[in-house]
Design a protein around this motif. Structure first.
Motif, PDB file in Angstrom:
ATOM      1  N   PRO A  61      13.505  16.776 -28.383  1.00 52.46           N
ATOM      2  CA  PRO A  61      12.737  17.918 -27.865  1.00 52.46           C
ATOM      3  C   PRO A  61      11.628  17.492 -26.896  1.00 52.46           C
ATOM      4  O   PRO A  61      11.441  18.109 -25.846  1.00 52.46           O
ATOM      5  N   THR A  62      10.913  16.416 -27.242  1.00 55.49           N
ATOM      6  CA  THR A  62       9.835  15.953 -26.362  1.00 55.49           C
ATOM      7  C   THR A  62      10.400  15.432 -25.046  1.00 55.49           C
ATOM      8  O   THR A  62       9.867  15.732 -23.971  1.00 55.49           O
ATOM      9  N   ALA A  63      11.475  14.653 -25.100  1.00 57.09           N
ATOM     10  CA  ALA A  63      12.096  14.140 -23.873  1.00 57.09           C
ATOM     11  C   ALA A  63      12.592  15.286 -23.004  1.00 57.09           C
ATOM     12  O   ALA A  63      12.465  15.248 -21.770  1.00 57.09           O
ATOM     13  N   THR A  64      13.128  16.325 -23.638  1.00 57.32           N
ATOM     14  CA  THR A  64      13.594  17.496 -22.895  1.00 57.32           C
ATOM     15  C   THR A  64      12.435  18.213 -22.215  1.00 57.32           C
ATOM     16  O   THR A  64      12.526  18.582 -21.042  1.00 57.32           O
ATOM     17  N   VAL A  65      11.327  18.391 -22.932  1.00 61.16           N
ATOM     18  CA  VAL A  65      10.153  19.051 -22.347  1.00 61.16           C
ATOM     19  C   VAL A  65       9.613  18.243 -21.176  1.00 61.16           C
ATOM     20  O   VAL A  65       9.305  18.796 -20.109  1.00 61.16           O
ATOM     21  N   ILE A  66       9.511  16.934 -21.335  1.00 58.27           N
ATOM     22  CA  ILE A  66       9.032  16.076 -20.246  1.00 58.27           C
ATOM     23  C   ILE A  66       9.942  16.207 -19.027  1.00 58.27           C
ATOM     24  O   ILE A  66       9.473  16.401 -17.900  1.00 58.27           O
ATOM     25  N   THR A  67      11.248  16.120 -19.244  1.00 50.34           N
ATOM     26  CA  THR A  67      12.211  16.209 -18.144  1.00 50.34           C
ATOM     27  C   THR A  67      12.131  17.562 -17.454  1.00 50.34           C
ATOM     28  O   THR A  67      12.072  17.635 -16.217  1.00 50.34           O
ATOM     29  N   LEU A  68      12.136  18.640 -18.234  1.00 50.96           N
ATOM     30  CA  LEU A  68      12.074  19.971 -17.640  1.00 50.96           C
ATOM     31  C   LEU A  68      10.758  20.217 -16.910  1.00 50.96           C
ATOM     32  O   LEU A  68      10.737  20.837 -15.841  1.00 50.96           O
ATOM     33  N   LEU A  69       9.661  19.713 -17.468  1.00 48.29           N
ATOM     34  CA  LEU A  69       8.365  19.869 -16.810  1.00 48.29           C
ATOM     35  C   LEU A  69       8.339  19.137 -15.468  1.00 48.29           C
ATOM     36  O   LEU A  69       7.906  19.692 -14.457  1.00 48.29           O
ATOM     37  N   LEU A  70       8.823  17.897 -15.452  1.00 43.26           N
ATOM     38  CA  LEU A  70       8.861  17.148 -14.199  1.00 43.26           C
ATOM     39  C   LEU A  70       9.756  17.831 -13.169  1.00 43.26           C
ATOM     40  O   LEU A  70       9.416  17.907 -11.988  1.00 43.26           O
ATOM     41  N   LEU A  71      10.903  18.349 -13.618  1.00 46.94           N
ATOM     42  CA  LEU A  71      11.794  19.070 -12.702  1.00 46.94           C
ATOM     43  C   LEU A  71      11.137  20.350 -12.178  1.00 46.94           C
ATOM     44  O   LEU A  71      11.208  20.656 -10.988  1.00 46.94           O
ATOM     45  N   ALA A  72      10.478  21.100 -13.077  1.00 42.27           N
ATOM     46  CA  ALA A  72       9.828  22.350 -12.663  1.00 42.27           C
ATOM     47  C   ALA A  72       8.708  22.100 -11.650  1.00 42.27           C
ATOM     48  O   ALA A  72       8.463  22.932 -10.776  1.00 42.27           O
ATOM     49  N   LEU A  73       8.083  20.930 -11.754  1.00 40.16           N
ATOM     50  CA  LEU A  73       7.003  20.596 -10.831  1.00 40.16           C
ATOM     51  C   LEU A  73       7.512  19.916  -9.555  1.00 40.16           C
ATOM     52  O   LEU A  73       6.714  19.483  -8.726  1.00 40.16           O
ATOM     53  N   GLY A  74       8.836  19.824  -9.420  1.00 39.54           N
ATOM     54  CA  GLY A  74       9.425  19.288  -8.198  1.00 39.54           C
ATOM     55  C   GLY A  74       9.510  17.777  -8.124  1.00 39.54           C
ATOM     56  O   GLY A  74       9.701  17.215  -7.048  1.00 39.54           O
ATOM     57  N   THR A  75       9.380  17.105  -9.250  1.00 43.95           N
ATOM     58  CA  THR A  75       9.474  15.650  -9.267  1.00 43.95           C
ATOM     59  C   THR A  75      10.932  15.223  -9.130  1.00 43.95           C
ATOM     60  O   THR A  75      11.780  15.671  -9.911  1.00 43.95           O
ATOM     61  N   PRO A  76      11.248  14.353  -8.174  1.00 45.89           N
ATOM     62  CA  PRO A  76      12.636  13.901  -8.054  1.00 45.89           C
ATOM     63  C   PRO A  76      13.003  12.976  -9.214  1.00 45.89           C
ATOM     64  O   PRO A  76      12.242  12.061  -9.541  1.00 45.89           O
ATOM     65  N   LEU A  77      14.125  13.239  -9.850  1.00 48.60           N
ATOM     66  CA  LEU A  77      14.603  12.406 -10.949  1.00 48.60           C
ATOM     67  C   LEU A  77      15.920  11.757 -10.550  1.00 48.60           C
ATOM     68  O   LEU A  77      16.773  12.393  -9.941  1.00 48.60           O
TER      69      LEU A  77
END
Length: 190
Positions: A37-53
């Motif tokens: 759950p924490t890894a998912t929140v981190i990933t989704l937050l970075l994506l929502a803020l436009g961070t390239p992954l």
């Protein structure tokens, strides 16, 4: 921008033990009991803020190669990765031998040693000797490392050969996984 994103991560995901960022490469230590759950929140937050992954380098694991460092979140250690250790020992041996070096060589070595101090923060105050040596080389074109610099090189080599201690960034109880968007790992062991 990276520092602002890091602060947002700390604010939004309070269960992360620590987060590191270098330009656009992130790594977070998160609770091992339920890391998804924490890894998912981190990933989704970075994506929502436009961070390239980079999805091919995104990883959730107890051990991780990140920017040349070997991070073992289960043990709480960070050390120079095996792919960079030989180069680091070569530099330190050259310094220990007292070899005359150019200012350009010393600048490169200062950068490598400064990078190494990320994993071994206790060595950072002693890097003043590197910069003193560099100043001498800039003034005279070349310079030999002084006695203190040669001893420092030997001490660093000795420290690199020892088992790593818990990194100051990871002072907490419990086990953790690391989530990263810049992981380098052997696909055969993942």
């Amino acid at each position: 921008m990276a520092a602002a994103l890091l602060r947002v991560l700390y604010y939004a995901v309070s269960t992360a033990a620590w987060n590191f960022v270098y330009v656009d490469d992130y790594v977070s230590a998160i609770d091992m009991e339920d890391p998804w759950p924490t890894a998912t929140v981190i990933t989704l937050l970075l994506l929502a803020l436009g961070t390239p992954l980079s999805w091919k380098k995104t990883l959730l694991s107890c051990s991780n190669q990140w920017l040349g460092f070997a991070i073992e979140t289960a043990r709480g250690t960070i050390q120079v990765g095996p792919d960079r250790i030989a180069m680091l020992f070569q530099i330190l041996q050259t310094i220990s031998d007292g070899t005359m070096s150019t200012a350009h060589e010393i600048e490169i070595w200062a950068g490598v040693l400064n990078w190494t101090a990320i994993a071994y923060p206790y060595m950072r105050p002693y890097l003043q000797h590197v910069y003193t040596w560099l100043a001498m080389a800039k003034q005279f074109g070349k310079a030999k490392p002084n006695h203190a610099m040669r001893i420092l090189a030997e001490v660093i080599m000795h420290c690199l050969q020892r088992q790593p201690h818990i990194h100051p960034a990871y002072r907490r109880k419990g086990k953790a996984h690391a989530a990263s968007d810049a992981a380098a790992y052997d696909e055969n062991t993942a």
